[in-house]
Design an enzyme around this catalytic site. Structure first.
Site, mmCIF file in Angstrom:
data_model
loop_
_atom_site.group_PDB
_atom_site.id
_atom_site.type_symbol
_atom_site.label_atom_id
_atom_site.label_comp_id
_atom_site.label_asym_id
_atom_site.label_seq_id
_atom_site.Cartn_x
_atom_site.Cartn_y
_atom_site.Cartn_z
ATOM 1 N N ASP A 345 30.924 95.662 120.275
ATOM 2 C CA ASP A 345 30.519 94.594 120.589
ATOM 3 C C ASP A 345 30.245 93.185 119.678
ATOM 4 O OD1 ASP A 345 29.301 92.708 123.046
ATOM 5 O OD2 ASP A 345 27.593 93.100 121.742
ATOM 6 N N GLU A 381 35.513 93.675 119.232
ATOM 7 C CA GLU A 381 35.504 92.580 120.068
ATOM 8 C C GLU A 381 35.398 91.154 118.744
ATOM 9 O OE1 GLU A 381 33.022 90.313 123.852
ATOM 10 O OE2 GLU A 381 31.828 91.466 122.160
#
Length: 699
Positions: A345, A381
């Site tokens: 993330d 990401e």
């Protein structure tokens, strides 16, 4: 209070609570603490039975050994040191702290003002000091022995080019499934009905939203909501208790073993960029109380956190012990818990230095040299909200990356936006402009149309405006520009023409996803038409909005997706490591990629810049430079049409070969059929042809 033996010196390694068969070694990092106290609790967690100062300090690791302490013992820490927020220090020994290396937690914080290191009602705000004991409101860390008998289960070790990712929420995937159980946890994903469904669909890797222990933000709890997605980590080694239906670590390991036995890998979405403690006004639960100045990146005025993540704080991976914690966590989930890879993330944050994002930052170097992580999948990401936070294509190998350019350009093409044919061509060939460097393979592009963050595929074709009212933020949260379409009516409709057009659009986008070079990622539920009723930010919707609606599943759409996945697996041209650049092949002198107009002529520069072009046709072969031992096939022809119906002229096949039409999104159940020199390309559809020897077709 039960007597226990005096602590011995113990060892500074490994960090955490380590049971050796006779007792437990406790070791915890803090560079700036002046005393570290281990707190033991009764089995119900209500009574603090002992406070024991850890007797030794090696460098910045405090440690001690307690004989007779066994798995199941509840514990926490209290760290004493300066409370000087202007200097970045927020020690407060009145606050019970979670062990960052705890393998299991008893639950979640119960929100109370005692969880804060300062008096919220004081005029000096976070500069004030709170003396209340937070232990009654804190989960307790648990001593665990994480050993597990894996039996005959082996890692699938599937190459990236053979991978089809399926992004899912642990609870959301199975909560409303009519047969999977027990509901809401890891064991549901290990149940026979769920395994049958996943294997039948053909996915090869289950990418789970965060399973590390996380908290429910106070502002959400106050509104009767929860942190459903889980992007507020409290413990990087502990699975979240809400997914342990029996409260045992083996539940996660059992799930992994069952998925592996079914040939499915497990990828974890991990959040090492920040923690759930929020900014300088947040609670003191673990890292802030153990060593705020070491664990977090602080501003020039160290009273304040740097917030490149949008969540209040940013982990300080420049500190060697914080980086060590992240690396220890990654290795633990691979070696002990059995997972096959990670999706990071806000991966840009992990590569931030004082000079900004750096693909040679310490985190990337540490991961790339690590022998344990060399054999697992690593997916970034590639953005955060800090300066220069958009870095798609900038990560070093072996990282793959989420490619939002694929998402946006595919949505825009199928919506009929002007001038998008060239962008679509780039995306179906693996986005070489972003990823073809540093020896990176075409599989570096993780292609997706939808993900947990945003609309589902059904909602992409049903809503123009977000409908996030249930989140309690005045419908201001979530993406505002979704490149979506409602076909004239917002939300559900009984109009058969609109329903048919929406379904056709979904098939087109699913086909584009699974026919493109790169690594496809399917959002769970898109294959059967799941909707979130227009909510494109369902992070706090632990209810029917966030759970998959299996009762309303479209079986025909599922069958079509199953067919697309099977087709991709059967055709190596669609899943190559090498990029296609229209280069001649040594094997036959043919170029590996041709771009055609619908009239059978090759595309010209003017065609590519024509804003009204709605058709994109590609003839693909195995890439130039493909080694002789690689699986080969002759050619595939792909035609994408976002405009009206037309006559399509196919490239002339070589002698002894003919084109077989295999997939037509306008006729999803049609069987393969020999194609002539021309055929009809239906409006708003995808056609797929395979070049085959005539004897194969006739036989």
């Amino acid at each position: 209070m039960t007597d226990i033996a005096a602590p011995g010196p113990g060892l500074a390694h490994p960090l955490g609570a380590t049971f050796d068969g006779e007792g437990t070694n406790f070791a915890v990092f803090s560079q700036h603490a002046q005393r570290m106290t281990l707190c033991l609790f009764s089995d119900d967690g209500l009574t603090e039975t002992h406070r024991i100062d850890l007797p030794e300090r090696d460098g910045d690791v405090w440690h001690g050994y307690l004989p007779g302490i066994r798995p199941g013992q509840l514990y926490g820490y209290r760290a004493d040191g300066p409370y000087a927020p202007e200097e970045g220090h927020r020690f407060n020994a009145n606050k019970l702290l979670i062990d960052p290396y705890a393998k299991r937690l008893t639950g979640h914080p119960v929100w109370h003002d005692a969880l804060y290191g300062y008096r919220a009602d004081h005029r000096d705000g976070d500069l004030s000091f709170d003396t209340r004991n937070s232990a009654p409101y804190m989960p307790k860390s648990v001593v665990e022995d994480p050993c597990f008998t894996w039996g005959s289960a082996r890692r699938p070790n599937r190459p990236m080019e053979e991978t089809i990712l399926y992004e899912a929420h642990v609870k959301g995937l199975a909560q409303r499934h009519p047969a999977a159980g027990p509901k809401g946890g890891f064991l549901a994903l290990a149940s026979e009905p769920m395994l049958d469904y996943l294997t039948g669909l053909g996915i090869t890797a289950l990418e789970l939203l965060p399973v590390h222990a996380f908290l429910d933000d106070r502002f959400l709890v106050d509104k009767g909501l929860s942190n459903y997605w889980g992007y507020q980590t409290l413990g990087f080694f502990a699975p979240d208790p809400r997914y342990l239906s029996q409260g045992r670590l083996w539940e996660f390991q059992h799930m992994v073993a069952r998925l592996h036995a079914a040939g499915i890998e497990v990828i974890l979405d991990v959040v090492y960029n920040h923690t759930g403690e929020g900014d300088e006004t947040g609670p003191t639960l673990a890292f802030r109380g153990l060593d705020n100045r070491s664990y977090y990146r602080l501003a020039d005025n160290p009273r304040y956190c740097i917030n490149d993540t949008g969540t209040g704080n940013t982990m300080n991976l420049d500190h060697p012990m914080v980086l060590r914690m992240v690396m220890d966590s990654l290795r633990y989930w691979v070696e002990v818990m059995g997972v096959d890879g990670f999706r990071f993330d806000l991966g840009v944050t992990l590569g931030r230095t004082a000079a900004g994002f750096d693909p040679g930052a310490a985190f990337f170097d540490a991961v790339r040299q690590d022998p344990v992580l060399a054999g697992v999948k690593l997916i970034a990401e590639p953005w955060d909200i800090g300066p220069g936070g958009y870095q798609v294509g900038a990560f070093p190998p072996p990282f793959a990356e989420w490619n939002d350019k694929f998402r946006d350009d595919v949505r825009r093409f199928w919506r009929g936006d002007a001038g998008t044919a060239a962008e679509l061509a780039t995306r179906i060939c693996g986005s070489a402009g972003q990823f073809d460097h540093s020896g990176r393979p075409a599989t570096s592009s993780v292609n997706f149309i939808t993900a947990h963050d945003g609309y589902t595929l059904t909602d992409v074709t049903s809503y123009v405006e977000r409908h996030n009212e249930a989140n309690g933020e005045g419908n201001r949260d979530g993406h505002g520009n979704n490149h979506s379409d409602n076909f004239g009516i917002e939300g559900p409709t009984d109009d058969p023409d609109i329903r048919g057009a929406r379904l056709q659009r979904r098939r087109n986008m699913l086909a584009t996803l699974l026919l493109s070079q790169g690594t496809p990622m399917l959002l769970a539920g898109d294959e059967f038409g799941n909707s979130q009723l227009g909510n494109n930010n369902a992070y706090c919707q632990d209810n029917e909005i966030g759970w998959l609606d299996w009762d309303s599943a479209d079986a025909d759409l599922t069958a079509f997706v199953r067919r697309l996945i099977a087709f991709r697996k059967a055709h190596p041209i669609l899943r190559q490591k090498r990029f296609l650049h229209a280069r001649e092949r040594l094997v036959d002198g043919l170029e590996d990629l041709f771009w055609w107009r619908e009239d059978g002529e090759e595309m010209t520069p003017d065609d590519w810049t024509d804003p009204d072009r709605r058709v994109c046709c590609a003839e693909m072969r195995m890439a130039s430079g493909t080694p002789p031992y690689a699986q080969r096939e002759d050619a595939i022809f792909l035609a994408f049409n976002s405009g009206p119906a037309l006559t399509l002229t196919l490239p002339a096949p070589p002698a002894g070969f003919a084109w077989t039409r295999d997939i037509d999104t306008a006729a999803p159940e049609a069987p393969p059929e020999r194609a002539g020199g021309t055929t009809t390309l239906s409006a708003h559809s995808v056609l797929v042809f395979v070049l085959e020897p005539l004897e194969d077709q006739d036989g």
